[in-house]
Design a protein around this motif. Structure first.
Motif, mmCIF file in Angstrom:
data_model
loop_
_atom_site.group_PDB
_atom_site.id
_atom_site.type_symbol
_atom_site.label_atom_id
_atom_site.label_comp_id
_atom_site.label_asym_id
_atom_site.label_seq_id
_atom_site.Cartn_x
_atom_site.Cartn_y
_atom_site.Cartn_z
ATOM 1 N N GLU A 363 0.803 -1.218 0.000
ATOM 2 C CA GLU A 363 0.000 0.000 0.000
ATOM 3 C C GLU A 363 0.839 1.272 0.000
ATOM 4 O O GLU A 363 0.299 2.382 0.111
ATOM 5 N N GLY A 364 2.167 1.123 -0.145
ATOM 6 C CA GLY A 364 3.043 2.286 -0.288
ATOM 7 C C GLY A 364 3.094 3.199 0.920
ATOM 8 O O GLY A 364 3.259 4.415 0.783
ATOM 9 N N MET A 365 2.989 2.629 2.107
ATOM 10 C CA MET A 365 2.910 3.473 3.309
ATOM 11 C C MET A 365 4.220 4.180 3.630
ATOM 12 O O MET A 365 4.203 5.279 4.206
ATOM 13 N N ILE A 366 5.359 3.588 3.284
ATOM 14 C CA ILE A 366 6.635 4.230 3.598
ATOM 15 C C ILE A 366 6.777 5.511 2.777
ATOM 16 O O ILE A 366 7.104 6.580 3.309
ATOM 17 N N ASP A 367 6.523 5.400 1.482
ATOM 18 C CA ASP A 367 6.587 6.590 0.630
ATOM 19 C C ASP A 367 5.532 7.609 1.036
ATOM 20 O O ASP A 367 5.768 8.827 0.968
ATOM 21 N N ASN A 368 4.369 7.118 1.460
ATOM 22 C CA ASN A 368 3.312 8.046 1.876
ATOM 23 C C ASN A 368 3.720 8.813 3.124
ATOM 24 O O ASN A 368 3.453 10.018 3.236
ATOM 25 N N ALA A 369 4.375 8.125 4.076
ATOM 26 C CA ALA A 369 4.851 8.820 5.277
ATOM 27 C C ALA A 369 5.859 9.903 4.909
ATOM 28 O O ALA A 369 5.821 11.017 5.454
ATOM 29 N N ASP A 370 6.752 9.582 3.984
ATOM 30 C CA ASP A 370 7.741 10.563 3.541
ATOM 31 C C ASP A 370 7.052 11.766 2.896
ATOM 32 O O ASP A 370 7.386 12.922 3.178
ATOM 33 N N ARG A 371 6.061 11.495 2.057
ATOM 34 C CA ARG A 371 5.326 12.572 1.385
ATOM 35 C C ARG A 371 4.541 13.414 2.379
ATOM 36 O O ARG A 371 4.534 14.661 2.285
ATOM 37 N N LEU A 372 3.864 12.757 3.327
ATOM 38 C CA LEU A 372 3.097 13.516 4.317
ATOM 39 C C LEU A 372 3.997 14.475 5.091
ATOM 40 O O LEU A 372 3.638 15.634 5.331
ATOM 41 N N GLY A 373 5.182 13.994 5.471
ATOM 42 C CA GLY A 373 6.095 14.864 6.193
ATOM 43 C C GLY A 373 6.593 16.019 5.361
ATOM 44 O O GLY A 373 6.654 17.168 5.829
ATOM 45 N N ARG A 374 6.933 15.718 4.128
ATOM 46 C CA ARG A 374 7.522 16.724 3.240
ATOM 47 C C ARG A 374 6.495 17.732 2.724
ATOM 48 O O ARG A 374 6.774 18.935 2.651
ATOM 49 N N ASP A 375 5.290 17.258 2.375
ATOM 50 C CA ASP A 375 4.329 18.105 1.678
ATOM 51 C C ASP A 375 3.181 18.605 2.548
ATOM 52 O O ASP A 375 2.519 19.591 2.187
ATOM 53 N N VAL A 376 2.901 17.951 3.660
ATOM 54 C CA VAL A 376 1.732 18.319 4.459
ATOM 55 C C VAL A 376 2.135 18.764 5.863
ATOM 56 O O VAL A 376 1.932 19.918 6.239
ATOM 57 N N ILE A 377 2.731 17.859 6.640
ATOM 58 C CA ILE A 377 2.986 18.157 8.054
ATOM 59 C C ILE A 377 4.059 19.226 8.219
ATOM 60 O O ILE A 377 3.846 20.239 8.907
ATOM 61 N N GLY A 378 5.214 19.002 7.600
ATOM 62 C CA GLY A 378 6.318 19.948 7.750
ATOM 63 C C GLY A 378 5.954 21.362 7.345
ATOM 64 O O GLY A 378 6.136 22.313 8.135
ATOM 65 N N GLY A 398 9.057 12.473 7.869
ATOM 66 C CA GLY A 398 8.018 11.471 7.722
ATOM 67 C C GLY A 398 6.798 11.823 8.554
ATOM 68 O O GLY A 398 6.320 12.958 8.554
ATOM 69 N N CYS A 399 6.281 10.846 9.303
ATOM 70 C CA CYS A 399 5.167 11.078 10.217
ATOM 71 C C CYS A 399 5.676 11.107 11.653
ATOM 72 O O CYS A 399 5.111 10.481 12.554
ATOM 73 N N PHE A 400 6.759 11.883 11.850
ATOM 74 C CA PHE A 400 7.490 11.900 13.119
ATOM 75 C C PHE A 400 7.970 13.321 13.356
ATOM 76 O O PHE A 400 9.084 13.694 12.990
ATOM 77 N N TRP A 401 7.099 14.168 13.969
ATOM 78 C CA TRP A 401 7.387 15.588 14.123
ATOM 79 C C TRP A 401 7.123 16.032 15.556
ATOM 80 O O TRP A 401 6.323 15.438 16.282
ATOM 81 N N ALA A 402 7.789 17.114 15.944
ATOM 82 C CA ALA A 402 7.579 17.712 17.262
ATOM 83 C C ALA A 402 7.677 19.218 17.153
ATOM 84 O O ALA A 402 8.438 19.757 16.343
ATOM 85 N N ILE A 403 6.882 19.899 17.990
ATOM 86 C CA ILE A 403 7.054 21.338 18.178
ATOM 87 C C ILE A 403 7.345 21.573 19.657
ATOM 88 O O ILE A 403 6.724 20.955 20.523
ATOM 89 N N GLU A 404 8.318 22.420 19.928
ATOM 90 C CA GLU A 404 8.628 22.810 21.308
ATOM 91 C C GLU A 404 7.907 24.105 21.604
ATOM 92 O O GLU A 404 8.044 25.095 20.869
ATOM 93 N N LEU A 405 7.160 24.119 22.689
ATOM 94 C CA LEU A 405 6.422 25.306 23.082
ATOM 95 C C LEU A 405 7.180 26.041 24.176
ATOM 96 O O LEU A 405 7.639 25.425 25.150
ATOM 97 N N VAL A 406 7.312 27.336 23.991
ATOM 98 C CA VAL A 406 8.126 28.153 24.906
ATOM 99 C C VAL A 406 7.348 29.394 25.325
ATOM 100 O O VAL A 406 6.415 29.827 24.646
ATOM 101 N N LYS A 407 7.785 29.973 26.439
ATOM 102 C CA LYS A 407 7.224 31.239 26.907
ATOM 103 C C LYS A 407 7.969 32.433 26.338
ATOM 104 O O LYS A 407 7.446 33.547 26.328
#
Length: 478
Positions: A363-378, A398-407
């Motif tokens: 189902e091409g999930m590895i490439d999809n994770a890469d695309r989601l990170g590159r084109d949507v999430i990032g 990929g589908c592995f992202w974080a945001i650090e929240l600061v004051k």
């Protein structure tokens, strides 16, 4: 006791309108019935009476009930539909109730539910073949465990026996499991209450550019200074005493901070030079999470041992393991390996792994994770950072992202202290849940870690809910 992973905090009480809904329709037309909700309430009562939960003070904990799950969604004990942007504990890589994996477990149960690990079974043999084909280099031998913690424990045991040495190097800001050795190898506050300084573990500072321990102002400086620090640690601890260095390729709950350019290659060179076994912990980062089968593939680095769990079968049945290089395998060709597990290579778990790996490939999930990170999430997170002063850093792949929240962006004061949560973070998390999203949060970070096959529209919905919730975080910026 402070809750470390706020993902599993209780969902805030729904409003009256939400309580009025007795049913919630799933993607295939099924509904969450009043009977399911009643069963969920009974389950919650029994849980509070009898279940002892991990990483929690038991008294005040009020866990959320889950009555159903499908694809990237779960339904809670009130019948509310929530987008699972946490993939539970970043293990449901192919989402919930994937029909091919469910069918494989059912078929395996009908033919062979369990068998002792000293006997051959076809599910384990096929799972080992598939994993060996995916791992880099000559990591062609697989020792199966029940999860990631015992995979790391056994990898360290193998390294110690292979080298005849004892010490193990591990980074601060890391997590390697909750068992005795694994939690001592861990480099975050979950170690503190269990750290008896008797496991032969030496911690070093990681390469972590946003909060550099080396005063680095560029990626190049961070790499050079972090590697120099590591080399100094090896020298001062005595190379001939060090059996292994274990490193999360991309740390997960510790912050999803990928190594700066050249760092992982430098670690590999240092360990090879001194005869130190390099263990890559891919328990969370492996099996497609970063947009590659394994995170080490991004840097073309081959470890001596690679540990895995979670995504290998999307967490449907407990399974982990160690992928072993030829050199370490040869140590045990004629020498007994003193270790094992009753459920090593359990047929149900391995059948789920075979079906999961096959589905991910077909189902091409590895490439999809890469695309989601590159084109949507990032891009979405980077755009949010331009509008929300509470975002101190955005990082991931990929589908592995974080945001650090600061004051404060200048001082980088976190919205929650290292090792704990805060009322401010709890408000942000509650807003996301109220908006229909189950987040993964740790300390001052929100992690964006949806299943790898989540439809674009659903990912965008989750990001929109996050965007809206960040207005609360912005209120605390000075």
């Amino acid at each position: 006791m402070t809750t470390i992973n706020t993902t599993i905090d209780a969902v805030t009480a729904p409003d009256a309108e939400a309580r009025a809904h007795d049913e919630s329709t799933t993607a295939d037309g099924r509904t969450i019935t009043a009977q399911q909700l009643s069963a969920g309430r009974r389950a919650h009562e029994l849980d509070r009476a009898h279940v002892f939960h991990s990483w929690q003070a038991q008294g005040p904990f009020d866990p959320m009930t889950v009555v159903a799950a499908e694809g990237p969604y779960i339904w809670d004990g009130e019948g509310r539909k929530l987008l699972d942007m946490s993939s539970q504990l970043v293990n449901a890589n192919i989402g919930h109730q994937h029909p091919k994996v469910v069918a494989a477990i059912q078929e395996q149960a009908a033919s062979l539910c369990t068998i002792a690990p000293q006997y051959v079974n076809d599910a384990r043999s096929e799972a080992a073949r598939l994993i060996a084909e995916l791992t880099p280099g000559d990591l062609d031998h697989v020792f199966f465990t029940n999860g990631g913690a015992d995979a790391n424990e056994h990898a360290i045991r193998m390294a110690r026996l292979h080298t005849g040495r004892t010490k193990v190097l591990s980074a601060y800001r890391s997590y390697h499991g909750g068992t005795q050795l694994a939690v001592n190898v861990t480099g975050d506050p979950r170690r503190f209450a269990n750290d008896y300084s008797a496991e032969g573990i030496v911690h070093f500072m990681p390469a972590y550019q946003y909060r550099s321990y080396f005063g680095a102002t560029t990626e190049e400086e961070e790499t050079q200074r972090a590697l120099q620090h590591l080399e100094d640690m090896i020298t001062l601890e005595g190379p001939s005493n060090i059996a292994a260095l274990i490193l999360e390729t991309v740390p997960g709950t510790a912050g999803i901070y990928a190594p700066p350019a050249g760092y992982l290659e430098g670690v590999r060179e240092l360990t090879a030079r001194h005869g130190i076994v390099f263990i890559a912990d891919e328990v969370m980062a492996g099996f497609g999470r970063t947009g590659r089968w394994f995170a080490v593939d991004h840097w073309d680095v081959q470890p001596d041992l690679l540990t895995f769990a979670k995504g290998v079968n999307s967490g449907y049945v407990p399974l982990g393991g160690v992928a072993i290089s030829d050199a370490i395998f040869e140590t045990f060709r004629d020498r007994v390996y003193p270790g094992g597990l009753t459920y090593s290579g359990h047929p149900l778990a391995c059948a789920a792994a075979v079906a999961t790996i096959t589905a991910m490939d077909e189902e091409g999930m590895i490439d999809n994770a890469d695309r989601l990170g590159r084109d949507v999430i990032g891009p979405a997170l980077e755009e949010m950072a331009q509008r929300h002063p509470s975002i101190g850093d955005v990082r991931g792949m990929g589908c592995f992202w974080a945001i650090e929240l600061v004051k404060n962006r200048a001082t980088r004061e976190p919205l929650a202290a290292y090792g704990g949560s805060s009322p401010e973070m709890n408000r942000v998390i509650a807003a996301m849940k109220a908006g229909g999203v189950l987040p993964f949060a740790n300390f001052n970070r929100i992690h964006v870690v949806p299943p790898l096959n989540t439809p674009d529209a659903d990912v965008r919905f989750g990001l929109e809910v996050l965007d809206d919730a960040l207005r609360i975080a912005d209120e605390y910026v000075s």
